[in-house]
Design a protein around this motif. Structure first.
Motif, short mmCIF file in Angstrom:
data_model
loop_
_atom_site.label_atom_id
_atom_site.label_comp_id
_atom_site.label_asym_id
_atom_site.label_seq_id
_atom_site.Cartn_x
_atom_site.Cartn_y
_atom_site.Cartn_z
N GLY A 136 91.66 15.82 62.19
CA GLY A 136 91.31 16.34 60.90
C GLY A 136 89.83 16.70 60.81
N LEU A 137 88.99 15.87 61.43
CA LEU A 137 87.55 16.10 61.37
C LEU A 137 87.17 17.37 62.12
CD1 LEU A 137 84.91 14.97 60.33
CD2 LEU A 137 84.73 13.61 62.41
N VAL A 138 87.83 17.64 63.25
CA VAL A 138 87.55 18.86 64.02
C VAL A 138 87.96 20.09 63.22
CG1 VAL A 138 88.18 20.13 66.11
CG2 VAL A 138 87.75 17.68 66.24
N GLY A 139 89.10 20.02 62.55
CA GLY A 139 89.54 21.12 61.70
C GLY A 139 88.58 21.37 60.56
N TRP A 140 88.12 20.31 59.94
CA TRP A 140 87.16 20.44 58.85
C TRP A 140 85.86 21.07 59.34
CZ3 TRP A 140 82.31 18.18 58.28
CH2 TRP A 140 81.72 18.35 57.02
N HIS A 141 85.40 20.65 60.53
CA HIS A 141 84.17 21.18 61.11
C HIS A 141 84.31 22.68 61.39
CE1 HIS A 141 80.40 21.45 63.05
NE2 HIS A 141 80.82 21.30 64.30
N ARG A 142 85.44 23.10 61.93
CA ARG A 142 85.69 24.53 62.19
C ARG A 142 85.67 25.32 60.89
NH1 ARG A 142 90.62 23.68 66.25
NH2 ARG A 142 89.41 23.09 68.08
N GLN A 167 84.13 24.55 58.12
CA GLN A 167 82.75 24.61 57.62
C GLN A 167 81.93 25.66 58.38
OE1 GLN A 167 81.33 23.19 54.94
NE2 GLN A 167 83.42 22.56 54.50
N ARG A 168 82.14 25.75 59.68
CA ARG A 168 81.42 26.76 60.46
C ARG A 168 81.84 28.16 60.04
NH1 ARG A 168 81.91 25.18 66.56
NH2 ARG A 168 81.14 27.30 66.73
N ALA A 169 83.13 28.37 59.78
CA ALA A 169 83.60 29.67 59.32
C ALA A 169 83.01 30.01 57.95
CB ALA A 169 85.14 29.69 59.27
N ILE A 170 82.98 29.04 57.06
CA ILE A 170 82.38 29.26 55.74
C ILE A 170 80.89 29.57 55.87
CG2 ILE A 170 81.78 28.12 53.56
CD1 ILE A 170 84.50 26.66 53.77
N ASP A 171 80.19 28.86 56.73
CA ASP A 171 78.77 29.11 56.96
C ASP A 171 78.53 30.54 57.46
OD1 ASP A 171 77.98 26.62 56.12
OD2 ASP A 171 77.77 25.79 58.15
N ARG A 172 79.36 31.01 58.39
CA ARG A 172 79.22 32.38 58.91
C ARG A 172 79.42 33.39 57.79
NH1 ARG A 172 82.02 30.42 63.37
NH2 ARG A 172 83.98 31.20 62.58
N GLN A 173 80.43 33.17 56.94
CA GLN A 173 80.67 34.08 55.82
C GLN A 173 79.50 34.09 54.85
OE1 GLN A 173 84.36 32.74 54.14
NE2 GLN A 173 85.61 33.99 55.52
N LEU A 174 78.96 32.92 54.55
CA LEU A 174 77.83 32.83 53.63
C LEU A 174 76.58 33.51 54.20
CD1 LEU A 174 78.24 29.23 52.17
CD2 LEU A 174 78.64 31.41 51.01
#
Length: 182
Positions: A1-7, A9-16
């Motif tokens: 679950g933590l790896v999925g959450w981290h991915r 967050q990285r996708a959201i960061d790229r979009q932002l």
């Protein structure tokens, strides 16, 4: 679950980050004319001066000034003035080459960067633009314009634009819709 959450967050960061860059870029665009503004002009002009110096290729500028624009606004209204500036910016964008960069320099001034363009070619482009200006609006409601062209020989954007302004000042002495070359 933590790896999925981290991915995620990285996708959201790229979009932002992408949105932030998009919004920053829009700060450089004049909201009325949809042309780039002064800050962008200085940055691109300095880059082009450096590039064209190293490649020993010519670089020219066109500077267009709407004479007594404040009087035009008082006589016909701010909406008519804004409409004229929009039409003028569209004409410049449509009539210049894809490689040219058109910017709104001040409220009633526009600068076009003409890469790989010698003085003679810039004069021809300026003459073509002069012919097109009469198509903008009714002649009774058209402000007078001064257009100058010059080949950039300075080493800095600030000096090049100052030379263009000096040339514009001397061109105004010759009357409206004049073509001054340097």
């Amino acid at each position: 679950g933590l790896v999925g959450w981290h991915r995620e967050q990285r996708a959201i960061d790229r979009q932002l980050r992408g949105r932030e860059l998009f919004l920053r870029d829009h700060e450089l665009i004049d909201p009325l004319t949809q042309l780039y503004g002064t800050e962008y002009l200085y940055a691109v002009l300095q880059r082009e001066i450096t590039l064209h110096r190293s490649m020993q290729k010519p670089l020219s500028l066109l500077l267009l000034d709407v004479d007594n624009f404040a009087d035009f606004n008082r006589q016909y209204g701010i909406a008519a003035g804004d409409n004229y500036l929009v039409q003028l910016s569209e004409l410049l964008s449509n009539q210049l080459r894809y490689s040219d960069v058109v910017c709104r320099y001040n409220g009633d001034r526009f600068v076009a960067l003409l890469p790989n363009t010698a003085q003679l070619q810039a004069n021809i482009i300026a003459q073509h633009l002069q012919q097109q200006f009469s198509l903008l609006t009714n002649q009774n409601q058209q402000p007078q314009l001064t257009l100058i062209s010059l080949e950039v020989e300075q080493l800095s954007a600030k000096d090049a634009l100052q030379q263009a302004l000096n040339t514009l000042t001397s061109a105004r002495k010759h009357g409206p819709l004049t073509l001054q070359t340097d």
